[in-house]
Design a protein around this motif. Sequence first.
Motif, mmCIF file in Angstrom:
data_model
loop_
_atom_site.group_PDB
_atom_site.id
_atom_site.type_symbol
_atom_site.label_atom_id
_atom_site.label_comp_id
_atom_site.label_asym_id
_atom_site.label_seq_id
_atom_site.Cartn_x
_atom_site.Cartn_y
_atom_site.Cartn_z
ATOM 1 N N CYS A 1 -5.370 5.822 -2.473
ATOM 2 C CA CYS A 1 -5.292 6.917 -3.445
ATOM 3 C C CYS A 1 -5.443 8.263 -2.745
ATOM 4 N N ALA A 2 -6.373 8.331 -1.797
ATOM 5 C CA ALA A 2 -6.584 9.595 -1.080
ATOM 6 C C ALA A 2 -5.307 9.996 -0.342
ATOM 7 N N GLY A 3 -4.677 9.014 0.303
ATOM 8 C CA GLY A 3 -3.411 9.291 0.976
ATOM 9 C C GLY A 3 -2.370 9.773 -0.017
ATOM 10 N N GLY A 4 -2.296 9.067 -1.151
ATOM 11 C CA GLY A 4 -1.328 9.425 -2.182
ATOM 12 C C GLY A 4 -1.592 10.814 -2.735
ATOM 13 N N LEU A 5 -2.865 11.136 -2.902
ATOM 14 C CA LEU A 5 -3.216 12.443 -3.470
ATOM 15 C C LEU A 5 -2.878 13.565 -2.488
ATOM 16 N N LEU A 6 -3.143 13.301 -1.216
ATOM 17 C CA LEU A 6 -2.833 14.296 -0.193
ATOM 18 C C LEU A 6 -1.337 14.625 -0.236
ATOM 19 N N LEU A 7 -0.553 13.542 -0.213
ATOM 20 C CA LEU A 7 0.896 13.694 -0.267
ATOM 21 C C LEU A 7 1.302 14.335 -1.603
ATOM 22 N N GLY A 8 0.686 13.832 -2.680
ATOM 23 C CA GLY A 8 1.040 14.278 -4.029
ATOM 24 C C GLY A 8 0.725 15.745 -4.254
ATOM 25 N N CYS A 9 -0.422 16.205 -3.762
ATOM 26 C CA CYS A 9 -0.801 17.605 -3.958
ATOM 27 C C CYS A 9 0.162 18.507 -3.188
ATOM 28 N N THR A 10 0.495 18.082 -1.968
ATOM 29 C CA THR A 10 1.467 18.859 -1.189
ATOM 30 C C THR A 10 2.795 18.919 -1.941
ATOM 31 N N ALA A 11 3.232 17.747 -2.403
ATOM 32 C CA ALA A 11 4.501 17.699 -3.137
ATOM 33 C C ALA A 11 4.421 18.550 -4.400
ATOM 34 N N ALA A 51 0.827 -1.204 0.000
ATOM 35 C CA ALA A 51 0.000 0.000 0.000
ATOM 36 C C ALA A 51 0.864 1.257 0.000
ATOM 37 N N VAL A 52 1.932 1.226 0.801
ATOM 38 C CA VAL A 52 2.790 2.411 0.883
ATOM 39 C C VAL A 52 3.486 2.664 -0.452
ATOM 40 N N ILE A 106 1.495 7.016 -6.432
ATOM 41 C CA ILE A 106 0.402 7.936 -6.751
ATOM 42 C C ILE A 106 0.822 9.368 -6.429
ATOM 43 N N ALA A 107 1.527 9.536 -5.293
ATOM 44 C CA ALA A 107 1.966 10.873 -4.897
ATOM 45 C C ALA A 107 2.931 11.449 -5.931
ATOM 46 N N SER A 128 12.376 30.252 -12.566
ATOM 47 C CA SER A 128 11.482 31.370 -12.825
ATOM 48 C C SER A 128 10.339 30.990 -13.759
ATOM 49 N N LEU A 129 9.754 29.831 -13.462
ATOM 50 C CA LEU A 129 8.527 29.460 -14.167
ATOM 51 C C LEU A 129 7.367 30.172 -13.484
ATOM 52 N N PRO A 130 6.264 30.352 -14.181
ATOM 53 C CA PRO A 130 5.123 30.999 -13.514
ATOM 54 C C PRO A 130 4.600 30.119 -12.374
ATOM 55 N N ALA A 131 3.888 30.725 -11.443
ATOM 56 C CA ALA A 131 3.390 29.995 -10.269
ATOM 57 C C ALA A 131 2.337 28.971 -10.697
ATOM 58 N N LEU A 132 2.506 27.745 -10.172
ATOM 59 C CA LEU A 132 1.593 26.648 -10.475
ATOM 60 C C LEU A 132 0.170 27.031 -10.097
ATOM 61 N N GLU A 133 -0.748 26.858 -11.051
ATOM 62 C CA GLU A 133 -2.136 27.195 -10.743
ATOM 63 C C GLU A 133 -2.807 25.993 -10.100
ATOM 64 N N MET A 134 -3.582 26.262 -9.044
ATOM 65 C CA MET A 134 -4.168 25.185 -8.247
ATOM 66 C C MET A 134 -5.102 24.294 -9.064
ATOM 67 N N GLN A 135 -5.702 24.849 -10.097
ATOM 68 C CA GLN A 135 -6.640 24.009 -10.843
ATOM 69 C C GLN A 135 -5.918 22.862 -11.560
ATOM 70 N N TYR A 136 -4.602 23.042 -11.802
ATOM 71 C CA TYR A 136 -3.862 21.937 -12.417
ATOM 72 C C TYR A 136 -3.630 20.824 -11.417
ATOM 73 N N VAL A 137 -3.399 21.196 -10.166
ATOM 74 C CA VAL A 137 -3.247 20.187 -9.114
ATOM 75 C C VAL A 137 -4.577 19.464 -8.933
ATOM 76 N N ALA A 138 -5.651 20.236 -8.839
ATOM 77 C CA ALA A 138 -6.970 19.639 -8.631
ATOM 78 C C ALA A 138 -7.347 18.733 -9.810
ATOM 79 N N GLY A 139 -7.106 19.240 -11.025
ATOM 80 C CA GLY A 139 -7.438 18.452 -12.213
ATOM 81 C C GLY A 139 -6.650 17.155 -12.270
ATOM 82 N N THR A 140 -5.352 17.242 -11.961
ATOM 83 C CA THR A 140 -4.521 16.039 -11.972
ATOM 84 C C THR A 140 -4.996 15.056 -10.905
#
Lengths: 238, 401
Positions: free
Chosen positions: B335-345, B18-19, B25-26, B358-370
């Motif tokens: 998956c939820a655990g992985g996503l939590l870790l993954g979104c933070t990462a 599982a880990v 997933i993360a 100096s890339l533009p700041a990651l938009e949250m909707q890309y994290v959410a969509g992924t």
Amino acid sequence: MLTMKNVSKVYQTEMVQTHALRDFDLEVKEGEFIAVTGPSGSGKTTFLNIAGMLEPFSSGQYMLDDVNVGALSDNQRADLRNQKIGFIFQGFNLIPDLNLYENVEVPLRYRGIKAAERKKRIEACLEQVGLASRAKHLPQQLSGGQQQRVAIARALAGEPRFLLADEPTGNLDSLMARQVMELLEQINRDGATIVMVTHDPELARRAPRNIQIVDGQVADLTLYQGVARQTDRAVVGG
Amino acid sequence: MLEIKPIINALRRSKVGAVLLLIQIAITTAIVSNAAFIIQDRMTYLQQDTGYPEQDIFSLSVMTYGKDRDLSQQFEEDENMLRNLPGVVDAAITNAVPLSGSGSASGMGLKPAPEPGRSVRAGYLMADDHMLNTLGVTLSEGRNFYPDDVIVTQDPNKLPKVAIATRTFADEAFPEGDGLGKMMYIGDRPFKIIGIVDKMKGPWLKDDRPDNVIIFPYIKAETYQHIIIRTEPGQRAAVMQTIEDKMLAAYDKRVITNVIAMDEDKRQYNASDTLMLRMLMVLIVVLVAITALGIFGLTLFNISKRTRQIGTRRALGARKSDIIRYFMVENTLICAGGLLLGCTAAILMGQQLLQRFSLPALEMQYVAGTALMVLVMTLLAVIFPARRAAQISPSVATRSI
Ligand SMILES: Nc1ncnc2c1ncn2[C@@H]1O[C@H](COP(=O)(O)OP(=O)(O)O)[C@@H](O)[C@H]1O
Ligand SMILES: [Mg+2]
């Protein structure tokens, strides 16, 4: 409570057809304690599986409490197993990743019983088998006899009226076997109907009614002594 | 009936598989959301409107070695010849070609040096009054150069007095939006903004101010010079084919090089971005496929390991749907655990990319969509193995010892 008429079971493998049960007739009454003996491969487990609705039969009729089992759907059979039948297996079949409490809880969750009620029943059942203090232990931390007692607690938790045991003492030494037998006798006295397959003639003798299965049929033996001799010979021969 | 608690407990007791899956997933979530964001960012960049009808424009370079002619005069003749070629709309000699990746830039002061004052950087083009028409851009305010604004000289002290600027540049210099008519300075030399163009990109699309462009009406004939030509739609290839001959026929002591279409020029300038884009896409596909296979394989493995347990559960009253649900819930939890870790990462990784590259700041909707995509993919990957598990006969409980 259980009536089987002309029940047959045929296993079809690539090469051979095995008639595990042929025209099997049996009636079990409410409150009975039956020991089933018979040579290896004679169809004892097959009978128990069909009685417990774990597998379908090929032909004949099986009535359980006036329910025609042959006509049930898979879900209905699952629900009926959950409500009416308790299983005890030779290999205990405890779920290794669940502690004793959670193992006993499994059938109750499938029944949809509320948490508080579950807790009451689990504690009572573990108490009854003398393992209440071990509720948080994992199965592998227990001896075989203790594991089988947990399995019995799990079978009892749903308060089934019908207990099916396939060689419940087969993996236990004689002392533990006797403890398990005493537990089953107690459960029978409390009102449950029990059908137990066993190879142990001594345990079989303790049951009020004995059935011998030979070649997929109930052997037509009326004399208890005869049953015992046949069993011994068959075991040696088989 | 959801049995989340016992599933979590069971997972805690045998956690290796599982880990591993959770980490996978993360990692997938972290990398894919950043990669997807970068892809989108680069796509927008590559597909941006440059303000030019790129498909009708091409440029060339002229390297003159002959000493027997006055260069200024020669170029004037060249321009006349080119502007009269069939299929050509307009042509202009220039110091730099937009979008080509090479050119000049300088800070334009709001005050004459040495007075202290702000200056605004701009890429500058030096050409005559045909430049706007050649580039196919139009003024939105002010006027074009008059022919007598154009200074043709070799004298470094003669400088233009007027300029045409882009809106972006004018607004940066004059935030009130009233740049038209204002004076600015190159060093201590003043010039006046007489015209404003809404959209026109400079030589470097990857500059931090690609929209800051100024055109000066100034031709200082050099031995190495560029010419930009705009053709009628569909005529470019034909004109490009004969251009070298025409140029050499006019005067042959020179070399014509870099005859290149504007869109091709841009493509070459952006080649590394296109390559990166493709590699990121491959990376995403590979990562997602590996994760899906990982989930698929782990569930199949779990099922074969737990065949007897599944049979026992069935014997104890589990319906087929309970078995399917068990695996779905188990996987969703991982998956939820992985996503939590993954979104933070993903967010931390985005911050690092922002700081380091100096890339533009990651938009949250890309994290959410992924995260959503990974969740759907995990559910899809588990559904087939779970259905297979549900087919395990309850008789396994008594048959397999
Ligand atoms: N799944 C199966 N496929 C084919 N043959 C089977 C299967 N299960 C049991 N049998 C056969 O059916 C017969 C009866 O088996 P079983 O009921 O297990 O006997 P017992 O429990 O009395 O030892 C045996 O010959 C056995 O080989
Ligand atoms: Mg058997």
